[in-house]
Design a protein around this motif. Structure first.
Motif, PDB file in Angstrom:
ATOM      1  N   ASP A  69      36.440 -10.656  36.073  1.00 33.01           N
ATOM      2  CA  ASP A  69      35.946  -9.635  35.376  1.00 33.01           C
ATOM      3  C   ASP A  69      34.843  -8.948  35.942  1.00 33.01           C
ATOM      4  O   ASP A  69      34.456  -7.639  35.951  1.00 33.01           O
TER       5      ASP A  69
ATOM      6  N   VAL B 280      31.733  -7.652  29.501  1.00 34.42           N
ATOM      7  CA  VAL B 280      31.555  -8.542  30.222  1.00 34.42           C
ATOM      8  C   VAL B 280      30.630  -9.612  29.783  1.00 34.42           C
ATOM      9  O   VAL B 280      30.722 -10.870  29.920  1.00 34.42           O
TER      10      VAL B 280
ATOM     11  N   GLU C 167      31.742  -1.377  29.489  1.00 31.87           N
ATOM     12  CA  GLU C 167      32.430  -2.506  30.104  1.00 31.87           C
ATOM     13  C   GLU C 167      31.335  -3.639  30.461  1.00 31.87           C
ATOM     14  O   GLU C 167      31.733  -4.849  30.391  1.00 31.87           O
TER      15      GLU C 167
ATOM     16  N   ILE D 135      40.235  -7.803  29.370  1.00 28.19           N
ATOM     17  CA  ILE D 135      39.135  -8.916  29.264  1.00 28.19           C
ATOM     18  C   ILE D 135      39.622  -9.599  28.046  1.00 28.19           C
ATOM     19  O   ILE D 135      39.545 -10.754  28.008  1.00 28.19           O
TER      20      ILE D 135
ATOM     21  N   ARG E  82      40.840 -13.474  28.122  1.00 30.91           N
ATOM     22  CA  ARG E  82      40.169 -14.732  27.773  1.00 30.91           C
ATOM     23  C   ARG E  82      40.718 -15.278  26.535  1.00 30.91           C
ATOM     24  O   ARG E  82      40.404 -16.656  26.459  1.00 30.91           O
TER      25      ARG E  82
ATOM     26  N   GLN F 136      38.200 -16.548  35.714  1.00 31.78           N
ATOM     27  CA  GLN F 136      38.412 -15.143  35.058  1.00 31.78           C
ATOM     28  C   GLN F 136      37.161 -14.512  34.744  1.00 31.78           C
ATOM     29  O   GLN F 136      37.298 -13.175  35.152  1.00 31.78           O
ATOM     30  N   GLU F 137      36.157 -15.181  34.716  1.00 30.67           N
ATOM     31  CA  GLU F 137      34.766 -14.541  34.655  1.00 30.67           C
ATOM     32  C   GLU F 137      34.460 -13.598  35.959  1.00 30.67           C
ATOM     33  O   GLU F 137      33.850 -12.909  36.097  1.00 30.67           O
TER      34      GLU F 137
END
Length: 397
Positions: free
Chosen positions: A34, A92, A88, A14, A18, A30-31
């Motif tokens: 994730d 996020v 995690e 992540i 990012r 990418q979000e």
């Protein structure tokens, strides 16, 4: 170890990705990736909990014995799973993210709800710590009985000593929360510090009451879990941001873990504890959570009618063996020949005591670790909210 490695790899991924993303479109993609990874890891970890693992120890054939559902070893795995999921989730939610999103729907509603659940979870962690103190007291009583019955030759004095210890243990296990909550007890300040109650004058239950009833009389574990379920609703498909989904997942994981621990470990006022709570079955990550919930719920329905000691596997076995050994002690006449059945029961009780000796303190330490992790994460989220407040404040001229 595999969970920790996956967690580290996920967090690094992540952070690195990012930092590499420049465009808004790329950031959105990418979000989504994730979020998919987070959901996959939650699914995998809870699926693992459905599969019996093994612990270090000897068994017939040289193979390590399996750890059953609701055993101390299984709950240690559950708390490891929670800590990995929580780390995690925080990555996020926070890492590399624009704080302004926290002030937009639906996060402006979901984040405060989550923070409120975490405060309630801290209270549950405190109650669980006290409950594990009580379990450690039961362990000492069982160890006294084992030591007495393992002595040779066995005589009337050893049997009476074992009977007294086990009767005290069984009395403690069957105490009803409400009926034995009489008398003025000092109340604790939840989520801050710790106070020990004044010794109780009732000699039959004095020791374990002084450990266990050092909490507010009005506090209820079942009501606390019910309060955590308030406003826990799956996000609709049209939510403006994908972050609603991980917030819902983490809220569900938090409630499930606290619910399972309350069902297993002695806690104040568990009458009416829900046997399940609604989780949408169509969600892939929810399938193993629902399966575990159903298994634990069925066990709670059986146990709720028999006593208040909880679903912890080792406690249930200890209770059953203690009742059988006390029955033997009631009919004991000196001199008597020890039966093979009694010897086997004492050996099994000794084995349970050994497992508990090795596992209860580490489990208690994990509960405390969960407590401190929740506090730290909550502080970090509040810092982000504070940043949003500063950004939205008008600049004085």
């Amino acid at each position: 170890m595999r969970q920790a490695e996956n967690q580290g790899s996920f967090l690094n991924r992540i952070s690195i990705r990012r930092n590499q993303v420049a465009s808004m479109e790329g950031c959105h993609d990418q979000e989504l990736e994730d979020l998919d990874l987070f959901q996959k890891h939650v699914t995998d970890r809870f699926s693992d909990l459905l599969t019996p693992s093994t612990f270090s120890g000897e068994s017939e054939g040289g193979m390590p014995p399996a750890e059953p559902l609701l055993s101390i070893a299984w709950f240690r795995r559950l708390l490891d799973t929670f800590l990995c999921c929580e780390a995690e989730f925080k990555a996020v939610l926070i890492m590399g993210r624009d704080p302004a999103q926290f002030s937009k729907p639906p996060l402006d509603r979901l984040i405060p709800d989550l923070l409120d659940r975490t405060v309630k979870a801290l209270d549950v962690c405190n109650a669980l710590t006290h409950g594990l103190d009580l379990v450690r007291h039961w362990l000492k009583l069982a160890q006294i009985a084992v030591a007495a019955l393992e002595s040779r030759p066995i005589g009337d004095g050893q049997v009476r000593r074992a009977k007294k210890a086990l009767n005290t243990l069984l009395t403690s296990m069957t105490l009803d929360d409400k009926e034995n909550h009489h008398g003025k007890q000092p109340e604790r300040s939840w989520s801050f510090g710790r106070r020990v109650a004044a010794p109780n004058k009732d000699r039959t239950a004095g020791n374990f009451r002084s450990i266990y009833w050092s909490i507010a009389k009005s506090w209820s574990a079942s009501k606390q879990i019910q309060a955590m379920l308030s406003n826990l609703v799956a996000p609709r498909g049209g939510e403006p941001t994908g972050l609603a989904q991980p917030v819902y997942i983490m809220s569900t994981v938090l409630v499930f873990v606290m619910w399972a621990l309350v069902a297993a470990i002695p806690c104040q006022e568990r009458s009416g504890l829900a046997t399940h709570f609604p989780v949408p079955r169509q969600l892939a990550w929810a399938q193993p959570v629902i399966s575990l919930q159903e298994k634990i719920g069925e066990e709670w329905k059986k146990k709720e009618k028999k006593g208040a000691s909880g679903l912890l596997e080792e406690i249930q076995r200890m209770e059953k063996l203690s009742m059988s050994i006390v029955e033997f002690a009631e009919n004991f006449q000196f001199p008597a020949t020890e039966t093979e059945e009694l010897a086997a029961q004492v050996e099994e009780l000794a084995e349970i005591c050994e497992r508990m000796e090795q596992g209860v303190v580490p489990l208690q330490q994990q509960v405390r670790e969960v407590f401190h992790r929740i506090v730290r994460s909550r502080t970090e989220v509040l810092d982000v909210i504070d940043q949003v407040g500063k950004l939205s404040s008008p600049v004085p001229y």
